[in-house]
Write a protein that holds these residues in place. Structure first.
Motif, short mmCIF file in Angstrom:
data_model
loop_
_atom_site.label_atom_id
_atom_site.label_comp_id
_atom_site.label_asym_id
_atom_site.label_seq_id
_atom_site.Cartn_x
_atom_site.Cartn_y
_atom_site.Cartn_z
N ALA A 149 0.80 -1.08 0.07
CA ALA A 149 0.02 0.09 0.21
C ALA A 149 0.76 1.20 -0.11
N LEU A 150 1.87 1.26 0.76
CA LEU A 150 2.86 2.49 1.00
C LEU A 150 3.49 2.73 -0.41
N MET A 151 3.98 1.57 -1.10
CA MET A 151 4.59 1.78 -2.19
C MET A 151 3.95 1.92 -3.33
N ILE A 152 2.55 1.46 -3.47
CA ILE A 152 1.54 1.85 -4.62
C ILE A 152 1.23 3.19 -4.40
N ASP A 153 0.94 3.57 -3.37
CA ASP A 153 0.35 5.02 -3.13
C ASP A 153 1.50 5.93 -3.49
N SER A 154 2.57 5.68 -3.07
CA SER A 154 3.81 6.98 -3.20
C SER A 154 3.98 6.73 -4.55
N PHE A 155 4.02 5.67 -5.29
CA PHE A 155 4.06 5.56 -6.77
C PHE A 155 3.06 6.42 -7.51
N THR A 156 1.76 6.09 -7.12
CA THR A 156 0.73 6.90 -7.78
C THR A 156 0.67 8.06 -7.63
N LYS A 157 0.94 8.72 -6.49
CA LYS A 157 1.10 10.27 -6.13
C LYS A 157 2.39 10.87 -7.08
N GLU A 158 3.34 10.16 -7.17
CA GLU A 158 4.31 10.52 -8.10
C GLU A 158 3.92 10.76 -9.47
N GLU A 159 3.05 9.71 -9.97
CA GLU A 159 2.84 9.78 -11.39
C GLU A 159 1.73 10.79 -11.46
N LEU A 160 0.65 10.93 -10.82
CA LEU A 160 -0.17 11.93 -10.78
C LEU A 160 0.48 13.32 -10.86
N SER A 161 1.53 13.44 -10.02
CA SER A 161 2.05 14.80 -10.05
C SER A 161 2.92 15.09 -11.47
N LYS A 162 2.93 14.44 -12.25
CA LYS A 162 3.58 14.56 -13.38
C LYS A 162 2.38 15.23 -14.62
N LEU A 163 1.36 14.94 -14.28
CA LEU A 163 0.09 15.41 -15.04
C LEU A 163 -0.23 16.69 -15.08
N GLY A 164 -0.66 17.22 -16.16
CA GLY A 164 -1.37 18.41 -16.05
C GLY A 164 -2.73 18.47 -15.74
N SER A 165 -3.26 19.79 -15.48
CA SER A 165 -4.75 19.66 -15.14
C SER A 165 -5.68 19.30 -16.02
#
Length: 251
Positions: A149-165
């Motif tokens: 859960a920690l790994m997946i959530d951290s990874f997901t937040k990083e991926e989302l942070s790369k996206l524009g609005s």
């Protein structure tokens, strides 16, 4: 801190760069700016469940390099409204934001009462919070291993942070992948098999057993489910590179 404290920090930094034999950028000004934003966010005392979501959204906004002043102002207003709700003995934002029509209506009524008391228009961006909560709830519908859960959530937040609005379709794809990973980990946990994280970068035997479990999982699901193990493995490699130094805990 005081001028003396800041000067001593500069002196220590000079000694550090001298010892390293080269100039190393640490961006003190950016850290100072961030700490200022943090203190602004913490001046109110919101409901605990609101604080978690508001801070998480603020961090996501900041990671996407959205206008800092706007994001900070929204977060401060959200915390201020939640603190008002708490003082007035009313329910939190989060408990009603995506609830029944009646709950959402009561939240709007409370917000009107709050703005009336403030005597001015206050922007709290309910829609943005609601959108974020929708993403959160999609991620939380499975019960994976804690380390996964920690790994997946951290990874997901990083991926989302790369996206524009304007990347709603890509955002959905990232969230679907995260949901698949959590679903697979949930299945592993229920079957009493090792977690993804414990085997993803392990021995050849461990990695092979993880692949075998993934095949068994997709067979049980009756369809191919993309979990992007290679991308997770790459992320874990980057994480381990970041963790090779041992700074002060508060830093």
């Amino acid at each position: 801190g005081s001028d003396q404290q800041q000067q001593s920090l500069k002196d220590d930094y000079s000694n550090f760069t001298n010892a390293e034999g080269k100039k190393i950028s640490v961006s003190f000004d950016r850290l100072r700016q961030y700490l200022g934003a943090e203190s602004q966010l913490k001046q109110h005392d919101p409901h605990p469940d609101d604080a978690l979501i508001i801070d998480a959204l603020a961090n996501e906004e900041r990671s996407k390099l959205r206008p800092a002043a706007t994001s900070r102002k929204n977060a401060s207003n959200q915390r201020k409204f939640s603190a008002w709700l708490k003082r007035e003995g009313r329910e939190s934002i989060v408990s009603r934001l995506t609830g029944t029509d009646e709950q959402q209506r009561s939240l709007q009524e409370d917000f009107r009462a709050f703005t009336k008391e403030e005597g001015k228009k206050v922007v709290v961006s309910f829609d943005r919070l609601r959108q974020y909560l929708g993403a959160e709830s999609q991620l939380k519908q499975h019960n994976p291993y804690p380390d996964d859960a920690l790994m997946i959530d951290s990874f997901t937040k990083e991926e989302l942070s790369k996206l524009g609005s304007d990347s709603s379709s890509k955002r959905k794809s990232v969230l679907n992948l995260a949901s698949n990973k959590r679903r697979f980990s949930d299945w592993l946990r229920k079957k009493g098999r090792g977690s993804i994280a414990s085997r993803l970068t392990g021995s050849d035997q461990q990695q092979r057993s993880l692949k075998d479990d993934l095949r068994a999982f997709t067979k049980a699901e009756g369809k191919r489910i993309n979990v992007s193990l290679d991308r997770l493995r790459q992320y874990l490699g980057a994480e381990s590179q970041l963790k090779q130094h041992n700074p002060y805990p508060d830093d």
